[in-house]
Write an enzyme that holds these catalytic residues in place. Structure first.
Site, PDB file in Angstrom:
ATOM      1  N   GLY A 154      36.769 125.487  12.179  1.00 50.48           N
ATOM      2  CA  GLY A 154      36.429 124.203  12.788  1.00 50.48           C
ATOM      3  C   GLY A 154      37.621 123.274  12.805  1.00 50.48           C
ATOM      4  N   VAL A 186      40.748 124.016  10.302  1.00 53.83           N
ATOM      5  CA  VAL A 186      40.438 124.753   9.082  1.00 53.83           C
ATOM      6  C   VAL A 186      40.199 126.214   9.469  1.00 53.83           C
ATOM      7  CG1 VAL A 186      38.913 124.944   7.083  1.00 53.83           C
ATOM      8  CG2 VAL A 186      39.356 122.711   8.101  1.00 53.83           C
ATOM      9  N   GLY A 211      39.236 115.913  10.786  1.00 54.71           N
ATOM     10  CA  GLY A 211      39.897 114.709  11.239  1.00 54.71           C
ATOM     11  C   GLY A 211      41.414 114.776  11.134  1.00 54.71           C
ATOM     12  N   PHE A 212      41.936 115.634  10.216  1.00 60.71           N
ATOM     13  CA  PHE A 212      43.370 115.726  10.030  1.00 60.71           C
ATOM     14  C   PHE A 212      43.925 117.092  10.397  1.00 60.71           C
ATOM     15  CE2 PHE A 212      42.520 112.066   7.268  1.00 60.71           C
ATOM     16  CZ  PHE A 212      43.494 111.204   7.743  1.00 60.71           C
ATOM     17  N   GLY A 213      43.138 117.927  11.058  1.00 54.60           N
ATOM     18  CA  GLY A 213      43.660 119.220  11.471  1.00 54.60           C
ATOM     19  C   GLY A 213      42.627 120.322  11.353  1.00 54.60           C
ATOM     20  N   ASP A 264      32.696 109.649   2.727  1.00 51.09           N
ATOM     21  CA  ASP A 264      32.167 110.406   3.868  1.00 51.09           C
ATOM     22  C   ASP A 264      31.187 111.477   3.422  1.00 51.09           C
ATOM     23  OD1 ASP A 264      31.817 110.899   6.539  1.00 51.09           O
ATOM     24  OD2 ASP A 264      33.577 112.184   6.750  1.00 51.09           O
ATOM     25  N   LYS A 314      43.143 124.726   5.029  1.00 53.28           N
ATOM     26  CA  LYS A 314      43.192 123.463   5.772  1.00 53.28           C
ATOM     27  C   LYS A 314      44.643 123.198   6.165  1.00 53.28           C
ATOM     28  CE  LYS A 314      40.895 119.932   4.148  1.00 53.28           C
ATOM     29  NZ  LYS A 314      40.560 118.763   3.294  1.00 53.28           N
TER      30      LYS A 314
END
Length: 642
Positions: free
Chosen positions: A331, A338, A334-336, A449, A352
């Protein structure tokens, strides 16, 4: 082991990398587990165990700076190699001659972890990988041949006829002579033209502390084993503690170019062409450097990041994820992205890969690695390793085979597997994980979150909170903070955070309350108002509770398994968590007490917060999207020292 410490060296480093790639023919191999031998004892002393741990720690550190081989003695009374008091541990490690630096260290770090697991009470232990060996004993073996135990492995392909067995023996005898008499380098490799456009590759190697005659003795003993164990195979290997040999029809080692003229010519051409490229890159870089933010000049030293967290070579990550292939992608956070990876020993991992456009700089990444490595709790996803090579910033987490809670909870078929007993266990697990972050870890961590896609499920469906993002240290005594950059997911944000950027431990409590209501109802808070109810999940639950009809909230999939009193209590607690005023919300420690007790009186909840940021059924999250992630959307977390 250090990353580059000066930014102006980057263009030159790139040029040198091109030259190395130009001259290199075969990349280093990732370690593949082969065999272990453990001599367990019920009477092993605590001092000996302590010395073994010290030895293994030394191996991990020393392998990063050695040339792939070393030995030592660890003794509580510093008696040295001649110590004979039983608590001394004699240890040795050796990597294949072409495996050094990162690759040798990674193989041995893996071996250290495995030998601790496989041989916890061993006086003597050996662990073989295809590219390294780790060994220790209570008896000195330095410079001595050891032929027991032996280990062999064969491939599926068979030789064409019996005459090839003798040809293979002759070829390996030539390699033994080359290693022990001609070069006396303790190792030798060779390519053999086998006819019919076929090439076989041979390798022999001894421990580097063996004299040449002892090395020859060991290798000859291995060759004597070959006809009995492996004589009908093309692909085979035989090992003893102090030597080994292998033949294969695929090249498995890296051999330097022995032709000096050819190498010189390549170097001249490479430096001529790439020197110009380096100069151009350097000029452009100097221009761009003036515009760069100073904070990213900081030095990233892997030794300082190492601490409790191992580093992993980039080549191993590339191999495990098939070069970050689409098929391996789990998937996008938000930062890259996985990815799912499989290590050489078969372990599954979640990788990640932080995007260069993520906005996370060197300092933030360093803080995240240094801090999250210290978080250890059964209800948190564990960070296993990191990688800082070739400008990559990569985190490696344990892989969760049952993916995220939302993939089960909001799927009409999968939710049927979540009976009430399991859902209650998941609620308790999430609460315990938050309690650890808020009160039991070294620093107070605000997740910001919490949502079903950030709750992962292991093989036994135990809940584990994931994604702790960019950690930031606050001043001592600070219990609340303000940010202009609101991050999280609409529907789970506390109103004071979404509207004013104010966050505290009560922000996570609010998110937990929303989570509990979603687990009980099987519905998402976001988009709930678009259903027949015409109001948010929080307001609908409040009205149902006020009317004394709590069980009407319950997911129909729970009809056969629910316990009414437990469902009603969980709804009550959830409504206490989502109250409008943060001062009215309980702390997570109080929530855990209320969940675990049937006698604690629960106060009446006030009106819940209004739904913040109503969205469509296909909710757009500020944290990104996921599909069966093991480490989902990256989240900004905050640390508050107590």
């Amino acid at each position: 082991m250090r990353m580059e410490t000066k930014n102006f060296m980057t263009p030159l480093r790139i040029s040198l990398c091109f030259i190395l790639l130009f001259l290199t023919t075969t990349s280093a191999q990732a370690p593949v587990y082969s065999y272990n031998s453990c001599m367990n004892s019920t009477s092993i002393s605590p001092t000996y165990k302590t010395n073994v741990k010290s030895l293994l720690s030394w191996i991990t550190n020393d392998s990063s700076i050695s040339k792939g081989f070393n030995y030592t003695t660890i003794s509580s009374n510093n008696g040295g190699d001649n110590d004979g008091y039983g608590d001394a541990v004699y240890g040795l490690y050796s990597c294949r001659y072409d495996i050094t630096g990162y690759f040798c260290q990674f193989c041995l770090t893996t071996a250290v972890n495995e030998i601790s697991r496989l041989c916890p009470d061993s006086v003597t232990a050996i662990l073989w990988y295809d590219v390294c060996i780790l060994r220790y004993s209570n008896q000195s073996f330095h410079g001595k041949v050891s032929l027991s135990p032996t280990w062999n492995v064969t491939g599926p392909r068979k030789i064409k006829n019996s005459t090839e067995t003798k040809r293979i023996e002759d070829a390996m005898e030539g390699l033994i002579t080359k290693a022990t008499i001609e070069t006396k380098q303790f190792w030798a490799v060779e390519e053999f033209d086998w006819g019919d456009n076929e090439t076989l590759y041979g390798w022999v190697q001894c421990d580097r502390d063996l004299p040449s005659d002892e090395c020859r003795k060991c290798l000859n003993a291995m060759l004597e084993i070959f006809p009995q164990c492996c004589g009908t195979k093309v692909q085979w290997a035989v090992f003893a503690p102090t030597c080994g040999m292998r033949m294969d029809d695929e090249k498995f080692y890296q051999k330097s170019d022995d032709n000096g003229t050819s190498t010189s010519r390549k170097l001249i051409i490479s430096f001529s062409v790439l020197g110009s490229v380096a100069l151009l890159c350097f000029s452009v870089y100097c221009f761009l450097y003036r515009k760069r933010v100073r904070k990213d000049e900081m030095m990233l030293d892997e030794e300082t990041l190492n601490g409790d967290l191992p580093t992993i070579p980039l080549i191993t990550i590339l191999n495990s994820t098939n070069n970050f292939s689409k098929a391996s992608k789990l998937g996008e956070g938000g930062f890259g992205p996985v990815y799912k990876g499989i290590l050489p020993d078969g372990r599954q991992i979640a990788v990640k890969r932080l995007s260069q456009f993520s906005g996370q700089g060197s300092e933030e990444f360093r803080n995240e690695v240094m801090f999250i490595a210290k978080l250890q709790h059964r209800n948190l996803v564990r960070l296993l390793a990191c990688c800082l090579q070739e400008k990559e910033k990569i985190l490696v987490y344990e892989y969760m085979s049952n993916a995220s809670l939302d993939s089960h909870l909001f799927d009409d078929e999968k939710k049927k597997q979540l009976d009430w007993k399991l859902r209650l266990r998941i609620i308790h697990g999430i609460a315990r994980g938050i309690l650890y972050l808020h009160e039991d870890s070294r620093l107070r961590v605000i997740h910001r979150d919490l949502k079903p896609s950030n709750v992962l499920l292991d093989d036994e469906m135990n809940a584990k909170i994931s994604d702790f993002g960019l950690a930031r240290a606050f001043e001592i005594g600070q219990n609340q903070a303000n940010t202009k950059r609101v991050m999280g997911t609409y529907g789970y944000m506390a109103p004071e955070y979404a509207m004013e950027g104010l966050f505290s431990v009560k922000s996570d409590v609010f998110s937990f309350g929303v989570l509990v209501l979603e687990i009980i109802t099987g519905n998402k808070n976001s988009g709930f108002h678009l259903l027949e109810h015409g109001q948010s999940l929080l307001l609908y639950a409040w009205n149902i509770w006020c009317a004394g009809k709590c069980l009407e909230l319950m997911d129909l999939a729970l009809v056969k398994s629910f316990i009414a009193s437990e469902v009603e209590k969980c709804i009550h607690i959830a409504l206490l968590c989502v109250q409008q005023d943060e001062a009215d919300r309980p702390t997570i420690s109080t929530v855990v007490l209320m969940l675990g007790s049937d006698t604690i009186p629960l106060p009446k909840p006030n009106h819940p917060a209004f739904s913040v940021g109503r969205m469509t059924l296909n909710e757009a999250s500020t944290s990104g999207s996921s599909k069966n992630l093991s480490i989902n959307d990256v989240t900004v977390s905050t640390m508050l020292p107590r």
